[in-house]
Each structure stands twice: as C-alpha cells, then as structure tokens.
Design a protein around this motif. Structure first.
Motif, short mmCIF file in Angstrom:
data_model
loop_
_atom_site.label_atom_id
_atom_site.label_comp_id
_atom_site.label_asym_id
_atom_site.label_seq_id
_atom_site.Cartn_x
_atom_site.Cartn_y
_atom_site.Cartn_z
N TRP A 1 37.27 31.68 36.01
CA TRP A 1 37.98 32.72 35.26
C TRP A 1 38.56 32.19 33.95
CZ3 TRP A 1 43.12 31.69 34.38
CH2 TRP A 1 43.73 30.71 35.19
N ALA B 1 43.85 39.60 34.28
CA ALA B 1 43.13 40.42 33.30
C ALA B 1 44.07 41.11 32.32
CB ALA B 1 42.24 41.43 34.01
N LEU C 1 29.86 33.77 33.47
CA LEU C 1 31.03 33.86 34.33
C LEU C 1 30.57 34.09 35.76
CD1 LEU C 1 33.38 36.13 32.16
CD2 LEU C 1 33.32 33.63 32.29
N GLY D 1 36.34 32.91 31.20
CA GLY D 1 36.43 34.33 30.88
C GLY D 1 37.61 34.64 29.98
N THR E 1 45.58 38.59 29.95
CA THR E 1 44.59 38.10 29.00
C THR E 1 44.39 39.08 27.85
OG1 THR E 1 43.40 36.88 30.72
CG2 THR E 1 42.18 37.39 28.71
N LEU F 1 36.85 39.85 36.04
CA LEU F 1 37.70 38.67 35.83
C LEU F 1 38.69 38.52 36.99
CD1 LEU F 1 38.37 36.41 33.74
CD2 LEU F 1 40.18 37.91 32.88
N ILE G 1 34.99 44.15 32.51
CA ILE G 1 35.54 42.81 32.47
C ILE G 1 36.83 42.65 33.25
CG2 ILE G 1 36.87 43.05 30.34
CD1 ILE G 1 34.80 40.00 31.56
#
Length: 462
Positions: A135, A81, A130, A138, A84, A46, A42
C-alpha cells in the motif's frame, strides 16, 4: 534592465476551430483517471492492500483493528485511503500556485501540459503493480498522479483564453467538459464489464482491478497526444518579460509574489473565487458522498451504485452541452445561478427519497447529471473572463488551489452532522448551506465591471 527575449503570443491567430476541437480532448483524456481510478477503484483497493499488510490472517467478515504506522503515526486501515487523498489534495493546493506562475512564462505551454500529463499517467498506469500488501507504493503513486492532474489542469484551463474568444468560451468549455464525461463514462463501463466477467478471461478479480487501473493511465497518456499535437502551434507567452538573470523559474516566483499583491485590484475576481469556494464545495460533497448516502441511508447494493455512477456520467454529457446552449442565450452567470438553484432542489429531493426506492433514486441521479457538468464548465469559462491578460495560469492556479485546498469543508460538515445526528439524511441536507452561500455571493459579482478591471474584451452576453 535587461529582459529575457520571449516570443509574444498572438491569441487572435490562435482562436481557430481546429484549436478549439483539440483543446477539448484533454478533458476526455484525464477524465478516465478521475472516474475509473479516483472515483471508483483506488480507495477500496488501497484499503484492501493496507488490510492485507496489517491483518494478513484476517478471516472473511472480520474487522481489522490493527493500526498501521505511517512515519511513526498510528493510522487505522480504513483511514489510509482518505488520508492519502487529503495529503495529495493539500500538496496540490500549494504546488499549483508555483505551477501557474511557471506556466505563464513557459514559451511552449502545450509541452508543459503534455509533460505533466504523461508523468501523471505514468504514475496512474504504475498502479497496475499494486498487489499483495504494498500500500505504501500506492500512497506515493496517488500523490504523484493527483499532483500532476491538478498541475496539468492549471495549464489546460489557462489555454481556454488563448483558443477561444470571449463570446466562444462558454460553448468551448461546455463541449470540452461534456467530452470528458463521455470519455470517463465509456472507459468506466468497459472497466466494470471486465470486473463482472473476469472469470471468463481466466483472471482473478484483483487482476481485473489492476488491469483497469492500468487502462486509466494508458487512456490518459494516449489521448493527451491529441491536444499536445493539435495545439503545438501555440507558442510564446502572454506574460510580461522579466529580467534575463531571473529565467523562467525565478521570474515565475517573482510573478507569484506580484500576483498575490495584485489580487486586491480585482475585487470581482476575488468575489467570484469566494462564491466558487462555497458552491463548488457543495458540488464536491454531493459527488463524494452520494455513494455513501445511497448505500447506508437508502440501502442500495454495489451494483445499483455502479448503475447510478454510469447514469450520472452519461447524463452529464448532455447536461454540459445544454448548459452551454442556454448560456449563449441568457449569459453564463444567470445559467450558473440557475444551476445552483437546481442543486438545492436536487439535494432536497435526495433527502426525501425513501429507502430502497431505486427508481426514484435514479431520477435524482438524472437531475444530478443534468446540472453537474454544466455548472462546472460554465464556472471555468466565467472565471476566464475575469483573469487579467498575461496571468492566466497564475490566476487559474488560484482557481484550482481553492478547489483542492478548501474542498474538505463540505465533507467535514457532512461528517460532523452525521456524528451528531446518527443519520445521513440531515448530513446530506447540510450541503444546502454551501449552495445558498455560494449563490448569494455570486449575485454580488458584477461581471461587466470585473471584466473591465481585468482589461479584457467584453463578451456579448455574460
């Protein structure tokens, strides 16, 4: 005071071999998401979506320098990423405290486990959608999936107390953890095969990644059926009754306040949590930084790093089982302390691995796999002995919240050391401080006294 009538659980009738077998399958179920999505796919995927949004006309090999706007805050594409994951981690750390309090008063804990797991699995499976530059979707799905993963794990960990007697917990926890590594490794291997031969199936590399993300969600959802069905007879609560007017949520919030106030009554439980904070932070830092260290400091390519990850997964299966057997003979605390010593040796060994020496690097990976699963599995069973009856989920929420809320200390130290030295070798070496601190604190935990203060039955060895 009028209390809410509740069905009282009877752990002595719930500690059956069938329940213990069903229990371990949730490690198998959720490890697919942890390994395939969380560890491998991921973050880079992402980042590619964010790059496509910020720099749609970017040529191959060029670096995207355009900033994205997140709630009016400029964010670099490469930071989407990790930011997040950081947000998801902090949100989970706070929310898990409330989940634990609710779980202790839920009359059907396996329903709660299944509900949380299936919401998380739905978010994980929805990552199939996705594509292009979305994004933002995501980001939302990662936060939901990670939150549900943590919340369901709180409920799951607390069930260990109900399905296993004190003398059985090390074995049950270790077998479950081993099963998780095996399941995660099997799906990851299948996923990586699809990514390597995607053209044979007439699909793009991006579509292969999306299918793999979907497979992790489906695996999580499907195999969660085994513990939910297998543990369906676990009904009632071990928590004390609350006022009828409070209900589950109101009574749970009241219990959370009470639990915070009672923590000082269990000094050895708190001391164990502090030790866990340090040595687990060291473990998580090594796990999260191993690929970066292997690629940047030692010069290994992506295929070599994938082989490393798979090797660690499958070796960890045997390592967790072996640690469970050793704990049954010398006690879990001594075994965990031995594991911490092994971690310090592994990190020191990694520091001296020559650049490009892939064979020596794989030896290091074998050592990591051997010690990784066993240390974590036995930490869970050790902590379960120190948790007072009726507050299992509440106390395990602290366990999970501490893991998530403080797991950035090690990575911060790793990053700062690299920034100051310009080398990843001293950066990986800084994790030794976390293992040493955690080990020294753990030596001061009097398990027998802590178990006594929690009002629990004493195991034969501890």
């Amino acid at each position: 005071m009028t209390t809410t009538p509740v069905l009282r659980a009877d752990p002595s009738a719930e500690r059956t071999r069938a329940h213990q077998r069903a229990f371990g399958w949730y490690d198998w179920a959720n490890s697919a998401y942890v390994t395939t999505t969380g560890t491998v796919l991921i973050a880079p995927y992402l980042t590619s979506l964010a790059r496509a949004d910020a720099c749609p006309d970017l040529a191959d090999g060029e670096q995207c320098r355009t900033m994205l706007s997140v709630l009016g805050v400029p964010v670099a594409v490469g930071s989407v990423a990790p930011y997040t994951i950081t947000v998801a981690t902090l949100v989970s750390a706070i929310a898990l405290l409330f989940v634990g309090a609710i779980a202790d008063r839920h009359p059907r804990p396996t329903w709660l486990l299944g509900g949380l797991a299936w919401v998380g699995a739905t978010a994980a499976g929805a990552m199939f959608f996705l594509d292009g530059s979305n994004w933002e979707l995501g980001v939302g799905l990662i936060i939901v999936a990670n939150l549900c993963l943590g919340a369901s794990t709180v409920v799951y960990d607390a069930l260990l107390v109900r399905v296993a007697a004190p003398d059985d917990r090390d074995k049950v926890s270790s077998r479950a953890w081993a099963l998780g590594y095996l399941g995660g490794g099997i799906l990851l291997a299948l996923n990586l095969v699809l990514m390597q031969v995607h053209e044979t199936f007439g699909i793009s590399y991006t579509m292969a990644v999306r299918i793999n993300l979907l497979s992790a969600g489906l695996w999580w959802a499907l195999f969660t059926l085994i513990p939910v069905i297998g543990l369906r007879r676990l009904r009632g609560t071990t928590a004390a009754p609350v006022e009828r007017s409070a209900g589950i949520v109101g009574g749970s919030v009241a219990q959370l306040r009470t639990t915070f106030g009672e923590l000082r009554r269990y000094p050895h439980t708190l001391l164990f949590l502090l030790a866990y904070l340090f040595f687990n932070d060291g473990i998580q830092t090594v796990i999260s930084s191993a690929s970066l260290y292997g690629s940047e400091a030692l010069g290994f390519d992506t295929s070599q790093l994938i082989i490393t990850i798979l090797l660690v997964q499958f070796v960890a299966f045997g390592g967790a089982l072996a640690f469970g057997v050793i704990a049954g003979r010398i006690g879990a605390k001594r075994t965990v302390l031995g594991g911490i010593v092994m971690w310090t040796l592994v990190v020191t060994f990694a520091y001296f691995v020559p650049a490009g020496a892939f064979g020596i690097w794989l030896v290091c990976a074998v050592f990591i796999g051997t010690v990784m699963g066993g240390t974590q599995a036995l930490s869970r069973s050790l902590y379960s002995q120190l948790v007072p009856a009726g507050k299992e989920s509440s106390f395990f929420s602290f366990y999970q919240a501490m893991e998530r809320g403080t797991s950035w200390f090690g990575t911060l130290a790793f990053g700062l050391t690299y920034q100051l030295t310009g080398s990843y070798r001293p950066a990986i070496l800084v994790t030794l401080a976390f293992f040493v601190a955690g080990g020294l604190i753990l030596t001061r935990v009097n398990m027998r006294r802590g178990i006594e203060m929690a009002g629990n039955e004493q195991p034969r060895v501890v």
